[in-house]
Design a protein around this motif. Structure first.
Motif, mmCIF file in Angstrom:
data_model
loop_
_atom_site.group_PDB
_atom_site.id
_atom_site.type_symbol
_atom_site.label_atom_id
_atom_site.label_comp_id
_atom_site.label_asym_id
_atom_site.label_seq_id
_atom_site.Cartn_x
_atom_site.Cartn_y
_atom_site.Cartn_z
ATOM 1 N N GLY A 114 -12.827 73.994 45.117
ATOM 2 C CA GLY A 114 -11.734 73.072 44.861
ATOM 3 C C GLY A 114 -12.216 71.791 44.205
ATOM 4 N N GLN A 115 -13.336 71.265 44.679
ATOM 5 C CA GLN A 115 -13.866 70.040 44.081
ATOM 6 C C GLN A 115 -14.380 70.288 42.661
ATOM 7 N N ALA A 116 -14.889 71.480 42.407
ATOM 8 C CA ALA A 116 -15.366 71.807 41.059
ATOM 9 C C ALA A 116 -14.216 71.964 40.074
ATOM 10 N N LEU A 117 -13.064 72.451 40.569
ATOM 11 C CA LEU A 117 -11.945 72.759 39.680
ATOM 12 C C LEU A 117 -10.870 71.682 39.667
ATOM 13 N N LEU A 118 -10.970 70.686 40.518
ATOM 14 C CA LEU A 118 -9.937 69.657 40.598
ATOM 15 C C LEU A 118 -9.731 68.968 39.253
ATOM 16 N N SER A 119 -10.793 68.451 38.662
ATOM 17 C CA SER A 119 -10.689 67.785 37.361
ATOM 18 C C SER A 119 -10.642 68.790 36.223
ATOM 19 N N THR A 120 -11.319 69.909 36.401
ATOM 20 C CA THR A 120 -11.319 70.937 35.369
ATOM 21 C C THR A 120 -9.903 71.357 35.016
ATOM 22 N N LEU A 121 -9.089 71.585 36.038
ATOM 23 C CA LEU A 121 -7.721 72.043 35.841
ATOM 24 C C LEU A 121 -6.718 70.903 35.912
ATOM 25 N N ALA A 122 -7.225 69.662 36.001
ATOM 26 C CA ALA A 122 -6.366 68.460 36.019
ATOM 27 C C ALA A 122 -5.254 68.590 37.058
ATOM 28 N N ILE A 123 -5.591 69.133 38.221
ATOM 29 C CA ILE A 123 -4.592 69.316 39.273
ATOM 30 C C ILE A 123 -4.065 67.966 39.757
ATOM 31 N N GLY A 124 -4.928 66.969 39.781
ATOM 32 C CA GLY A 124 -4.516 65.631 40.190
ATOM 33 C C GLY A 124 -4.358 64.674 39.029
ATOM 34 N N GLY A 125 -4.137 65.210 37.836
ATOM 35 C CA GLY A 125 -4.004 64.375 36.644
ATOM 36 C C GLY A 125 -5.304 64.294 35.869
ATOM 37 N N GLY A 126 -5.276 63.532 34.796
ATOM 38 C CA GLY A 126 -6.471 63.365 33.977
ATOM 39 C C GLY A 126 -6.526 64.289 32.781
ATOM 40 N N GLY A 127 -5.438 65.028 32.532
ATOM 41 C CA GLY A 127 -5.387 65.903 31.371
ATOM 42 C C GLY A 127 -4.766 65.210 30.174
ATOM 43 N N PHE A 128 -4.200 66.005 29.290
ATOM 44 C CA PHE A 128 -3.641 65.491 28.044
ATOM 45 C C PHE A 128 -2.259 64.894 28.214
ATOM 46 N N GLU A 129 -1.589 65.188 29.328
ATOM 47 C CA GLU A 129 -0.154 64.922 29.434
ATOM 48 C C GLU A 129 0.209 63.452 29.293
ATOM 49 N N ASP A 130 -0.620 62.548 29.846
ATOM 50 C CA ASP A 130 -0.304 61.125 29.728
ATOM 51 C C ASP A 130 -0.327 60.678 28.269
ATOM 52 N N GLU A 131 -1.289 61.176 27.519
ATOM 53 C CA GLU A 131 -1.383 60.808 26.108
ATOM 54 C C GLU A 131 -0.200 61.345 25.316
ATOM 55 N N LEU A 132 0.175 62.592 25.561
ATOM 56 C CA LEU A 132 1.304 63.165 24.837
ATOM 57 C C LEU A 132 2.605 62.454 25.210
ATOM 58 N N ILE A 133 2.786 62.132 26.473
ATOM 59 C CA ILE A 133 3.986 61.399 26.889
ATOM 60 C C ILE A 133 4.055 60.047 26.187
ATOM 61 N N GLU A 134 2.922 59.369 26.069
ATOM 62 C CA GLU A 134 2.913 58.073 25.394
ATOM 63 C C GLU A 134 3.247 58.223 23.917
ATOM 64 N N ARG A 135 2.754 59.283 23.291
ATOM 65 C CA ARG A 135 3.055 59.504 21.879
ATOM 66 C C ARG A 135 4.543 59.830 21.691
ATOM 67 N N ILE A 136 5.120 60.512 22.643
ATOM 68 C CA ILE A 136 6.557 60.779 22.578
ATOM 69 C C ILE A 136 7.337 59.480 22.761
ATOM 70 N N ARG A 137 6.901 58.663 23.697
ATOM 71 C CA ARG A 137 7.610 57.415 23.987
ATOM 72 C C ARG A 137 7.587 56.470 22.790
ATOM 73 N N THR A 138 6.432 56.390 22.111
ATOM 74 C CA THR A 138 6.299 55.472 20.976
ATOM 75 C C THR A 138 6.811 56.062 19.669
ATOM 76 N N GLY A 139 7.046 57.375 19.659
ATOM 77 C CA GLY A 139 7.498 58.020 18.428
ATOM 78 C C GLY A 139 6.365 58.551 17.568
ATOM 79 N N ASP A 140 5.106 58.333 18.007
ATOM 80 C CA ASP A 140 3.962 58.821 17.219
ATOM 81 C C ASP A 140 3.898 60.339 17.167
ATOM 82 N N VAL A 141 4.647 61.000 18.062
ATOM 83 C CA VAL A 141 4.653 62.456 18.047
ATOM 84 C C VAL A 141 5.223 62.983 16.735
#
Length: 266
Positions: A68-95
């Motif tokens: 679980g500790q090895a895969l927590l960040s690997t699979l971004a189960i607790g965040g840390g993946g691409f989603e925050d960046e994509l959401i920000e690009r959608i919010r600003t219109g950069d998408v």
């Protein structure tokens, strides 16, 4: 450059990008190791009272913790993946710029996230897992075929995890602020992936439900393949079905969101 080479380059770029955050990686390794220790002693106390809980012996339960500790960040189960960046690009219109690229939006983000996941597995996951294997009694297979099956299950888990988080990110086209959806996804991810407790421990109908949800592909499925508790081919089929379903759902939502951008003049 062919399409395949393009997405390989994007994946390599994602790997290199996260490899530059060396201090954060070291801090992450330390954090995962500390939390692993806390969970291990909690599990040992629990399994001391309830031997063979969930069908695991103590060594298997300890192995599960370090997986679980090895895969927590690997699979971004607790965040840390691409989603925050994509959401920000959608919010600003950069998408809108992303949509003009000569590349598929979904495949572009998938390739980048796979590169990120590979780095997190090697850079942040291996050391805590190796530490746990050296310090505690763990149950690891000697058969290389089992290890190969485990790695394939992890790869499929990466795709399933991406599919879930891509849908979460696309919700920002309608909500504009995806923070609430992201936090809800984190909570579901921790609970339904087996990060807190193996899903085999969950009783009755609740256990049956969580084991058929896509989150079980993230940790429970690879863990059971490694521990010899599941049929590898059946596990791959289960993960594959969810991967295809989630990617297809993401494609449909992406198409609807693209039309929304055009209507809004983005």
């Amino acid at each position: 450059m062919g399409a395949g080479r393009l997405y390989v380059a994007v994946a390599v770029g994602g790997f290199r990008r996260y490899a530059t955050y060396r201090v954060a990686t070291v801090a992450g390794v330390f954090t995962n190791t500390v939390f692993g220790l806390i969970l291990v002693y909690t599990y040992l106390a629990l399994w001391e009272e309830r031997p063979q809980l969930g069908g695991y012996d103590q060594a298997q339960a300890v192995t599960y913790v370090w997986l679980g500790q090895a895969l927590l960040s690997t699979l971004a189960i607790g965040g840390g993946g691409f989603e925050d960046e994509l959401i920000e690009r959608i919010r600003t219109g950069d998408v809108a710029i992303d949509l003009y690229r000569p590349a598929d939006l979904q495949l572009w983000w998938l390739a980048g996230d796979l590169g990120r996941a590979m780095f997190q597995l090697l850079g942040r996951g291996v050391v805590p897992f190796a530490f746990g294997a050296l310090v505690f009694d763990v149950a690891l297979p000697s058969d290389p075929v089992t290890w190969a099956g485990f790695l394939l299950a992890v790869l499929l888990g990466m795709v399933v995890g991406f599919g879930i988080r891509y849908l979460v990110a696309l919700s920002a086209f309608w909500l504009m602020d995806g923070t609430g959806v992201v936090q809800m996804a984190w909570l579901l991810g921790f609970f339904c992936s087996g990060m807190l407790l193996p899903l085999n421990v969950f009783p009755g109908l609740l256990g049956e439900i969580v084991r058929v949800l896509p989150w079980s592909s993230l940790l429970q499925a690879p863990a059971d393949v490694l521990l010899g508790r599941a049929d590898p081919l059946g596990t791959f089929a289960f993960q594959g079905v969810w991967a295809v379903a989630l990617l297809a759902a993401g494609r449909l939502v992406q198409s609807a969101a693209t039309r929304r951008v055009v209507v809004q003049g983005g």
